[in-house]
Every structure is written in C-alpha cells, then in structure tokens.
Design a protein around this motif. Structure first.
Motif, PDB file in Angstrom:
ATOM      1  N   UNK A  29       0.867  -1.178   0.000  1.00 44.08           N
ATOM      2  CA  UNK A  29       0.000   0.000   0.000  1.00 44.08           C
ATOM      3  C   UNK A  29       0.905   1.230   0.000  1.00 44.08           C
ATOM      4  N   UNK A  30       0.601   2.208  -0.845  1.00 42.94           N
ATOM      5  CA  UNK A  30       1.499   3.346  -1.013  1.00 42.94           C
ATOM      6  C   UNK A  30       0.817   4.654  -0.631  1.00 42.94           C
ATOM      7  N   UNK A  31       1.495   5.419   0.196  1.00 44.58           N
ATOM      8  CA  UNK A  31       1.096   6.790   0.455  1.00 44.58           C
ATOM      9  C   UNK A  31       1.889   7.650  -0.518  1.00 44.58           C
ATOM     10  N   UNK A  32       1.194   8.175  -1.516  1.00 41.07           N
ATOM     11  CA  UNK A  32       1.804   9.037  -2.527  1.00 41.07           C
ATOM     12  C   UNK A  32       1.828  10.455  -1.981  1.00 41.07           C
ATOM     13  N   UNK A  33       2.964  11.107  -2.096  1.00 39.33           N
ATOM     14  CA  UNK A  33       3.081  12.436  -1.505  1.00 39.33           C
ATOM     15  C   UNK A  33       3.799  13.396  -2.443  1.00 39.33           C
ATOM     16  N   UNK A  34       3.344  14.647  -2.441  1.00 43.25           N
ATOM     17  CA  UNK A  34       3.974  15.681  -3.254  1.00 43.25           C
ATOM     18  C   UNK A  34       3.192  16.967  -3.141  1.00 43.25           C
ATOM     19  N   UNK A  36       1.831  18.658  -5.881  1.00 46.38           N
ATOM     20  CA  UNK A  36       0.844  18.810  -6.946  1.00 46.38           C
ATOM     21  C   UNK A  36      -0.284  17.795  -6.766  1.00 46.38           C
ATOM     22  N   UNK A  37      -1.444  18.256  -6.312  1.00 46.86           N
ATOM     23  CA  UNK A  37      -2.565  17.369  -6.021  1.00 46.86           C
ATOM     24  C   UNK A  37      -3.074  16.674  -7.282  1.00 46.86           C
ATOM     25  N   UNK A  38      -3.096  17.378  -8.396  1.00 43.34           N
ATOM     26  CA  UNK A  38      -3.605  16.783  -9.629  1.00 43.34           C
ATOM     27  C   UNK A  38      -2.726  15.621 -10.078  1.00 43.34           C
ATOM     28  N   UNK A  39      -1.424  15.839 -10.051  1.00 42.68           N
ATOM     29  CA  UNK A  39      -0.519  14.755 -10.433  1.00 42.68           C
ATOM     30  C   UNK A  39      -0.572  13.622  -9.413  1.00 42.68           C
ATOM     31  N   UNK A  40      -0.755  13.972  -8.148  1.00 41.73           N
ATOM     32  CA  UNK A  40      -0.876  12.947  -7.120  1.00 41.73           C
ATOM     33  C   UNK A  40      -2.081  12.067  -7.336  1.00 41.73           C
ATOM     34  N   UNK A  41      -3.201  12.680  -7.670  1.00 40.79           N
ATOM     35  CA  UNK A  41      -4.409  11.895  -7.944  1.00 40.79           C
ATOM     36  C   UNK A  41      -4.223  10.993  -9.150  1.00 40.79           C
ATOM     37  N   UNK A  42      -3.481  11.475 -10.155  1.00 40.17           N
ATOM     38  CA  UNK A  42      -3.239  10.652 -11.344  1.00 40.17           C
ATOM     39  C   UNK A  42      -2.452   9.399 -10.990  1.00 40.17           C
ATOM     40  N   UNK A  43      -1.450   9.547 -10.123  1.00 45.44           N
ATOM     41  CA  UNK A  43      -0.656   8.392  -9.706  1.00 45.44           C
ATOM     42  C   UNK A  43      -1.520   7.409  -8.926  1.00 45.44           C
ATOM     43  N   UNK A  44      -2.312   7.929  -8.008  1.00 46.89           N
ATOM     44  CA  UNK A  44      -3.191   7.068  -7.207  1.00 46.89           C
ATOM     45  C   UNK A  44      -4.185   6.338  -8.101  1.00 46.89           C
ATOM     46  N   UNK A  45      -4.775   7.044  -9.038  1.00 51.74           N
ATOM     47  CA  UNK A  45      -5.736   6.413  -9.944  1.00 51.74           C
ATOM     48  C   UNK A  45      -5.092   5.310 -10.771  1.00 51.74           C
ATOM     49  N   UNK A  46      -3.867   5.528 -11.210  1.00 53.56           N
ATOM     50  CA  UNK A  46      -3.166   4.499 -11.990  1.00 53.56           C
ATOM     51  C   UNK A  46      -2.889   3.268 -11.139  1.00 53.56           C
ATOM     52  N   UNK A  47      -2.453   3.500  -9.910  1.00 52.80           N
ATOM     53  CA  UNK A  47      -2.197   2.377  -9.004  1.00 52.80           C
ATOM     54  C   UNK A  47      -3.474   1.586  -8.764  1.00 52.80           C
ATOM     55  N   UNK A  48      -4.563   2.290  -8.497  1.00 55.06           N
ATOM     56  CA  UNK A  48      -5.829   1.607  -8.222  1.00 55.06           C
ATOM     57  C   UNK A  48      -6.358   0.886  -9.465  1.00 55.06           C
ATOM     58  N   UNK A  54      -3.571   2.809  -2.835  1.00 55.13           N
ATOM     59  CA  UNK A  54      -2.797   4.037  -2.653  1.00 55.13           C
ATOM     60  C   UNK A  54      -3.683   5.169  -2.188  1.00 55.13           C
ATOM     61  N   UNK A  55      -3.072   6.146  -1.582  1.00 58.22           N
ATOM     62  CA  UNK A  55      -3.753   7.361  -1.154  1.00 58.22           C
ATOM     63  C   UNK A  55      -2.776   8.521  -1.271  1.00 58.22           C
ATOM     64  N   UNK A  56      -3.286   9.672  -1.675  1.00 60.95           N
ATOM     65  CA  UNK A  56      -2.431  10.842  -1.841  1.00 60.95           C
ATOM     66  C   UNK A  56      -2.512  11.754  -0.629  1.00 60.95           C
ATOM     67  N   UNK A  57      -1.353  12.256  -0.218  1.00 68.52           N
ATOM     68  CA  UNK A  57      -1.279  13.259   0.845  1.00 68.52           C
ATOM     69  C   UNK A  57      -0.426  14.415   0.327  1.00 68.52           C
ATOM     70  N   UNK A  58      -1.020  15.587   0.246  1.00 70.57           N
ATOM     71  CA  UNK A  58      -0.272  16.757  -0.207  1.00 70.57           C
ATOM     72  C   UNK A  58       0.736  17.176   0.855  1.00 70.57           C
ATOM     73  N   UNK A  59       1.955  17.476   0.413  1.00 68.67           N
ATOM     74  CA  UNK A  59       2.989  17.898   1.360  1.00 68.67           C
ATOM     75  C   UNK A  59       4.045  18.719   0.637  1.00 68.67           C
TER      76      UNK A  59
END
Length: 249
Positions: A29-34, A36-48, A54-59
């Motif tokens: 399970x991956x916590x994607x962080x960065x 850019x929220x839009x790019x983060x959501x794209x990564x999470x969507x691809x993983x899913x 996966x879940x994105x956390x803005x940081x």
C-alpha cells in the motif's frame, strides 16, 4: 496480500512516481506524496486501476513541522488499514545549479531544507516506531553528484552527500532494532526535472559511463524496490550506485 504501507515522498513524477507504481505492483500500500494534487491523484488512480492500493497526501516538505505532519498522516493511513508503515522512501528533492558565487541564500536554504532537513525529521518521526516493532526499511534517494564533483552542482551535491552520511549513521543507530537504512544513488535519469535542467547535457553526462545511456525512472525504482524487499534483509548502510558504471571510471 498487502502486508505493509510505504510512504514515498516526491512521488507525483519522475523516480518517485515510478517507485510508487513499482511498490504497489509488489503488493505494498502506497502513500503518494507531493505538492501537486492533480498529479498525485493521477498516480493514485493508476495504481488503483492496476489493482493496487494508494492514497495521496499533499505535502511541501521544507521543515520539521511539514515532515512531522506528513509522518503523522501516513502513519494514520497505515494504521487505519491495520498495517505497519514499514517503508519510507525519501525521494523528494530540490535541485539547484550554477556557480557558487552568486548563489542566493534563499536557494541554498531551500535545497538544504528539502533535501536534508525534511528527510532527517521524517526519519526522526517514523524510525522509532519501526524500531519498536523490530522491522522497517528506509531508502534515501541520493545522486551521482554526491560522490563525483560536478561543476555547478555544489549545493545540490553537498546536500545529498550529507544525506548519504545520515544513511550510514541511521543504519548504525536503528539497525540493532531491525530497521535497515540504505541509499540509492542514481546517475543520469530521464525525469522531467533532469530533462528541464540539463537538456542535451543529460545524454553527454550519461555517455561518460561504461553503459553510456540515460536511465529510465523505472531502472532506479527497481533498485529501490529491491532494497525495500525482504530479499535485501542483510543489506544496510549501503550507498547503491545505479549510474551505468559512472563511478568506476
């Protein structure tokens, strides 16, 4: 079956993105962080879409507080899934190029804050829990410029050289409690940041190595995934060069 969670910083593009995808394919399970929220959501969507979790956390990692907040949120995500946060990949970085003379203090501070201070406090917040459980792995993403003097990359290289020293210090500090700490040191890699900053010089730099080609982010992610796996259970305190052989010539 997912058995642990990984936090991958700076995972909305480049090496971090490739690492998040690779770990997810390996069942983590991956916590994607960065930032850019839009790019983060794209990564999470691809993983899913590939069946991963996966879940994105803005940081925007730049100080102790931002690192502590991200560590707390990632831990919360892992615990809510009933899993340990067992992997930390310190990938987020700020690059800076140019001669020493004329380097603005704000640039110097920004590079050190993201590349050194943030990883330090992420480890400070996450490694003790790993040690208490008796297992965990931390992978720091370094650079060829930390080992080879490359003109114009003094501040960036110095920040990563310091991170490599922290890798060894943390391996000694947390190893007795079952936590492994290693660095992966990439050579020229085809990422958006590298291509924007170096352009054709990226190929010229790669041509100086025995293998002579520019790596894809997936090449670096494969090394990170190996160090994160149980197959690397006897490896700690290592700076793994993934640079086409550049450090042997």
């Amino acid at each position: 079956m997912v058995t642990k969670t990984a936090l991958v910083t700076g995972s909305t593009s480049g090496i971090g993105r490739a690492t998040a995808l690779r770990l997810a394919r390996d069942g983590v399970r991956v916590v994607v962080s960065g930032r850019d929220a839009e790019r983060g959501r794209e990564v999470v969507e691809k993983i899913r879409a590939e069946g991963g979790k996966a879940q994105f956390v803005a940081a925007d990692l730049h100080d102790e507080r931002s690192a502590a907040e991200l560590a707390a949120r990632a831990t919360e995500i892992a615990e809510s899934a009933g899993e340990p946060l067992g992997i930390l990949v310190n990938n987020a970085a700020t690059g800076a190029g140019g001669p020493t003379a004329g380097t603005e203090e704000s640039i110097f501070d920004a590079v050190l804050a993201t590349n050194l201070k943030a990883p330090f406090y992420l480890v400070a917040n996450l490694a003790p829990a790993m040690a208490a459980r008796g297992s965990g792995t931390i992978i720091n993403v370094s650079t060829l410029a930390a080992a080879r003097a490359l003109p114009g990359l003094s501040v960036y290289g110095a920040s990563k050289a310091a991170l490599d020293l922290l890798t060894k210090s943390w391996a000694a500090e947390f190893g007795p409690d079952g936590v492994r700490v290693n660095s992966v040191s990439p050579g020229p890699t085809r990422t958006p940041g590298a291509e924007a900053g170096l352009g054709e010089a990226l190929k010229q730099l790669a041509a100086q190595a025995p293998l002579g080609f520019v790596a894809d982010p997936e090449d670096i992610a494969a090394a990170i995934a190996f160090l994160a796996s149980d197959e690397a259970r006897f490896i700690t305190g290592t700076i793994m060069d993934v640079n086409g052989g550049r450090t042997v010539v």
